[in-house]
Scaffold this motif. Structure first.
Motif, PDB file in Angstrom:
ATOM      1  N   SER B  56       1.018  -1.085  -0.024  1.00  0.00           N
ATOM      2  CA  SER B  56       0.168   0.082   0.090  1.00  0.00           C
ATOM      3  C   SER B  56       1.176   1.296  -0.028  1.00  0.00           C
ATOM      4  O   SER B  56       0.346   2.283  -0.635  1.00  0.00           O
ATOM      5  CB  SER B  56      -0.922  -0.149   1.094  1.00  0.00           C
ATOM      6  OG  SER B  56      -2.005  -1.078   1.122  1.00  0.00           O
ATOM      7  N   GLN B 104      -8.681  -0.105  -0.412  1.00  0.00           N
ATOM      8  CA  GLN B 104      -9.117  -1.224   0.064  1.00  0.00           C
ATOM      9  C   GLN B 104     -10.644  -1.555   0.588  1.00  0.00           C
ATOM     10  O   GLN B 104     -11.157  -2.435   0.276  1.00  0.00           O
ATOM     11  CB  GLN B 104      -8.032  -1.598   1.156  1.00  0.00           C
ATOM     12  CG  GLN B 104      -8.007  -2.986   1.621  1.00  0.00           C
ATOM     13  CD  GLN B 104      -7.002  -3.381   2.502  1.00  0.00           C
ATOM     14  OE1 GLN B 104      -6.021  -2.600   2.588  1.00  0.00           O
ATOM     15  NE2 GLN B 104      -6.762  -4.546   3.188  1.00  0.00           N
ATOM     16  N   ASP B 184      -5.931  -1.025  -4.602  1.00  0.00           N
ATOM     17  CA  ASP B 184      -5.222  -1.723  -3.524  1.00  0.00           C
ATOM     18  C   ASP B 184      -6.272  -2.636  -3.002  1.00  0.00           C
ATOM     19  O   ASP B 184      -7.243  -2.280  -2.320  1.00  0.00           O
ATOM     20  CB  ASP B 184      -5.084  -0.430  -2.385  1.00  0.00           C
ATOM     21  CG  ASP B 184      -4.230  -0.893  -1.262  1.00  0.00           C
ATOM     22  OD1 ASP B 184      -3.962  -2.148  -1.323  1.00  0.00           O
ATOM     23  OD2 ASP B 184      -3.801  -0.008  -0.391  1.00  0.00           O
ATOM     24  N   GLU B 185      -6.009  -3.805  -3.177  1.00  0.00           N
ATOM     25  CA  GLU B 185      -7.093  -4.843  -2.750  1.00  0.00           C
ATOM     26  C   GLU B 185      -8.430  -4.673  -3.065  1.00  0.00           C
ATOM     27  O   GLU B 185      -9.107  -4.437  -2.123  1.00  0.00           O
ATOM     28  CB  GLU B 185      -6.627  -5.499  -1.470  1.00  0.00           C
ATOM     29  CG  GLU B 185      -5.322  -5.567  -1.077  1.00  0.00           C
ATOM     30  CD  GLU B 185      -4.901  -5.961   0.310  1.00  0.00           C
ATOM     31  OE1 GLU B 185      -5.861  -6.700   1.185  1.00  0.00           O
ATOM     32  OE2 GLU B 185      -4.239  -5.438   1.000  1.00  0.00           O
TER      33      GLU B 185
HETATM   34 MG   LIG Z   1      -2.354  -2.577   2.478  1.00  0.00          MG
END
Ligand SMILES: [Mg+2]
Ligand SMILES: Nc1ncnc2c1ncn2[C@@H]1O[C@H](COP(=O)(O)OP(=O)(O)OP(=O)(O)O)[C@@H](O)[C@H]1O
Lengths: 523, 263
Positions: B56, B104, B184-185
């Motif tokens: 990240s 995320q 990010d994810e």
């Molecule tokens: Mg992360």
């Protein structure tokens, strides 16, 4: 199945035990005390407007009194009891309260012809109505029949009300504009003539109002001539049915709410005080909100989060604990004398030495209270800002928003409910605050409310009345504190109600805003 | 010890991002160390690695989100299309428009669905209502959300499901027409169906955009990415075309990680 039943029926373990009971007890006790307080002021305050029956009391020595029984206590030596009567008639007796030993009362009755007059001066009269002068032609003068006299009195009161209205209209719509015209142009002959005519008409109205005289007699036979113009209200409480009493009660409450004070604030209504309280709180909110919100924004979003910011934050929180009298002194020194004095020198120098802004007034009082409540707004707004998750800010930045756009379009709308919470707390604190106001602009009597039809309509330099100060004045500085006590309770109840309404308005506003901005809960 | 970039098979002109000796630290704690790699244009590049290895942090360095955090210190250089993104003449808000990011956890703003997608468009203004409506529709369609929300554009974005919210956030980012999309994810909080939808979306977007994907899901990386980089403790361990990295990793550490045998 049975296992499920058993699990359902098993009571939740009372792990908290005594602690839970103690806490619940404390809550119950607080609520009970609060309820009792409200009940007490409601009963004692609202009871004041109920037209209580009037008793005619005969004592063993032949004395006769008429009055309202107020309370009864055992005599100090333990023998029997004594009773307190409110007898009115200050002009005749010089004394309106009488403690009478119950044992000495030989007769007590409630004659229907006893009248209670509320007067502009001398307080209440309690006794009999003998005649109304000048007597109308139909009835021979001096007939002295209570019932006819009462009917006349009612008719005359209604007529008087019409005369008053006519005079006020004349004053407002004819005399004042003409006087203004003359002021602007002293040579205006036409205006001068019209004004003279109007003044003469006003004088005739005045004379008509002064004409009627009531002949009154106290129960022990003393006579009294009372100009009708000074009578605010007349009642025969013993002759009223419950419904009529209820109507009289509602009328009393309404007059309390809608009229100005009389008899040195110990009687009459509180309209200017209600208006002053509300207006002062509104102006204060308008002043404190932008300052508090901007300060919170600076502290939370802009300032470097270092030791200095932490220090400032602690200082702001501690400001909330400074006694309010200190704010009052500060307001007097800085706002009234400093700022107000300077304003007077610059803009109102022709009025000096009479101060315009250099004396207490609505603006300075609002400003002082805004200062007083600033910490509350800052702290609440800051907490609101801190609660906004960082990913909301980053979401805006990642779309190419500048910092200012991010703050204005995402952070501010989300923080509005918290800011309004701060304003609610500020209102709650400011509406109940009296002490600092005494230094910066509250007045014992300011029947002119600070809003009227004269430019600039809102007169921030005027002194104003305040419910809290009205309570203080009526409770400690009237001529007859005991007689004013019910009024004190009524005003206290009103103050509580006004604060409640102000708060509910703000809460309603917050609810409205948060349903628009902060969106519904997840489904 | 670590393998730096060289086995990557695209020419320098085809790279979108070009990182040179990038190191980054939160206060005294290093999070990225001496990262040198190139990210290919209009391809999907996946970053994988154990939790806390700095994925990240790397992603946020690419659109300068670290600027907000005063405790972050940086060394090394990041170039976007040949230009240093930290050069003084680069406006950071302009950079972030070119390099969009999806986080995320879905983070729609507390406004209507329409307003969320139009947020970035309104920032710069200059669009007619018609044009803006068209772009909103295009972005929602591109994010495969249009059919689900076209009748409730005025409803609050927070009334959507988690998967819909994440696609909404992607639509919001696409609406400003970025060159790069950092993810990010994006599917970590979603159910398998929503995850598949997002993966389809990623595949459909490449070719027009450069995509950088961080994921903990090996299959996902293998399914959608063209290149994969394996990070560990802030260092680049191995970087190769996805097929190569997953079928034939050069280092034992990489193999242990992707087969789940972590020391
Ligand atoms: Mg992360
Ligand atoms: N704001 C911060 N301040 C200080 N340290 C941080 C901060 N953010 C991340 N770190 C540290 O930097 C390191 C890398 O964090 P990062 O979030 O990049 O990991 P990650 O690879 O994304 O992990 P995950 O897969 O769990 O998301 C971690 O050790 C973390 O503790």
């Amino acid at each position: 199945m049975s296992a499920v039943r058993a699990a359902l029926q098993r009571r939740r373990p009372r792990a908290e035990g005594a602690g839970a009971w103690l806490a619940a007890g404390c809550v119950a006790l607080s609520l009970l005390l609060l309820g009792a307080l409200l009940l007490l002021i409601a009963v004692r305050g609202l009871g004041h407007f109920w037209p209580a029956s009037v008793s005619l009391v005969e004592l063993d020595d032949g004395r006769r009194l008429a009055g309202r029984a107020v309370r009864e206590l055992p005599l100090p030596d333990g023998e029997g009891r004594e009773r307190l009567y409110f007898t009115g008639n200050r002009g005749l007796d010089g004394q309106v309260w009488h403690w009478l030993p119950v044992a000495r009362i030989v007769a007590e009755s409630r004659p229907r012809d006893l009248v209670v007059l509320e007067r502009r001066r001398w307080g209440d009269f309690i006794g009999r109505l003998v005649a109304v002068e000048p007597a109308p032609d139909a009835v021979a003068a001096g007939a002295g029949n209570g019932a006819t006299a009462w009917a006349q009195l009612e008719a005359r009161l209604a007529a008087l009300e019409r005369l008053r209205e006519a005079r006020d209209t004349l004053q407002r719509e004819t005399i004042r504009p003409l006087a203004r015209r003359l002021e602007a142009d002293p040579g205006d002959g036409e205006a001068r003539r019209a004004l003279a005519a109007a003044t003469a008409r006003a004088a005739r109205l005045r004379a008509a109002m002064d004409e009627t005289i009531l002949v009154l007699e106290s129960v022990d036979g003393r006579r009294l001539r009372q100009p009708l113009d000074e009578v605010l209200a007349a009642r025969r409480p013993n002759a009223l049915s419950t419904w009529e009493k209820l109507a009289a009660w509602m009328q009393g409450v309404w007059r309390f709410l809608s009229e100005g004070p009389s008899a040195a604030n110990s009687a009459g209504g509180v309209w200017p005080a209600i208006f002053g309280t509300v207006l002062m709180v509104l102006v204060m909110s308008l002043l404190v909100t932008p300052f508090g919100v901007l300060a919170a924004f600076y502290l939370n979003e802009v300032a470097h989060q270092g030791r200095l910011t932490r220090l400032v934050r602690i200082a702001v929180r501690n400001l909330a604990g400074v006694p309010s009298i200190v704010y009052g002194v500060f307001g007097l020194g800085v706002f009234v004398y400093g700022l107000g004095g300077t304003l007077d020198e610059w803009f109102f120098s022709d009025a000096l030495p009479t101060p315009t802004f250099g004396t207490g007034g609505l603006l300075w009082a609002s400003l002082t209270l805004a200062l007083l409540t600033l910490p509350v707004v800052i702290v609440a707004s800051e907490e609101g800002l801190a609660r906004i998750p960082d990913h909301q800010r980053e979401g805006a930045l990642a779309l190419g928003a500048t910092r200012l756009e991010m703050l204005g379009r995402v952070v501010l709308p989300m923080a509005v409910p918290a800011m309004l919470t701060g304003v609610i707390l500020a209102i709650a604190r400011a509406a109940g605050e009296v002490v600092p106001l005494m230094l910066v602009g509250v007045a014992k009597l300011a029947p002119q409310i600070p809003v009227d039809g004269d430019f600039p309509f809102l007169h921030l330099d005027r002194k104003f009345m305040h419910l809290g100060y009205h309570i203080y004045g009526a409770a400690f500085h009237g001529d007859d504190v005991q007689a004013a006590m019910p009024l004190v309770f009524a005003t206290a109840l009103l103050l509580v109600l006004v604060i409640l309404v102000l708060n509910l308005t703000a809460i309603f506003l917050r609810h409205h805003v948060s349903t628009r901005h902060a969106a519904p809960s997840r489904r | 010890m670590s393998v730096r970039g060289p086995i990557i098979d695209f020419p320098p002109e085809a790279s979108c991002f070009d990182l040179e000796g990038l190191s980054l630290a939160y206060g005294e704690t290093p999070a990225l160390q001496e990262l040198t790699l190139r990210v290919p244009r209009h391809r999907v590049t996946a970053f994988i690695g154990p939790s806390g290895c700095g994925k990240s942090t790397l992603l946020r360095a690419l659109n300068r989100l670290h600027d907000l955090n005063e405790s972050v210190s940086r060394r090394g250089r990041i170039r976007l299309e040949g230009q240093d993104i930290h050069a003084p003449e680069v406006a950071v808000d302009e950079l972030r428009r070119r390099v969009g990011m999806v986080f995320q956890t879905p983070n729609p703003f507390p406004m209507s669905i329409y307003d969320n997608v139009a947020f970035g468009l309104r920032l710069r203004g200059g669009l007619t209502r018609r044009r803006r409506d068209d772009i909103v529709e295009w972005a929602l369609s591109a994010a495969a959300l249009w059919d689900e929300v076209k009748d409730r554009l005025r409803a609050s974005a927070w009334s959507l499901s988690g998967g819909q919210q994440q696609r909404l956030v992607i639509a919001r980012t696409l609406a400003v027409k970025p060159e790069v999309l950092l993810l990010d994810e994006p599917a970590s909080a979603l159910d398998p169906i929503s995850t598949l939808k997002i993966e389809d979306l990623i595949r459909s977007l490449k070719g027009q955009l450069t995509l950088v994907l961080v994921t903990h899901n090996m299959q996902q990386a293998a399914r959608v990415s063209d290149y994969t980089a394996f990070l560990q403790q802030g260092r680049l361990v191995e970087y190769a075309p996805t097929d190569t990295l997953f079928t034939n990793p050069r280092l034992a550490r990489t193999e242990n990680y992707i087969t789940g045998r972590m020391a």
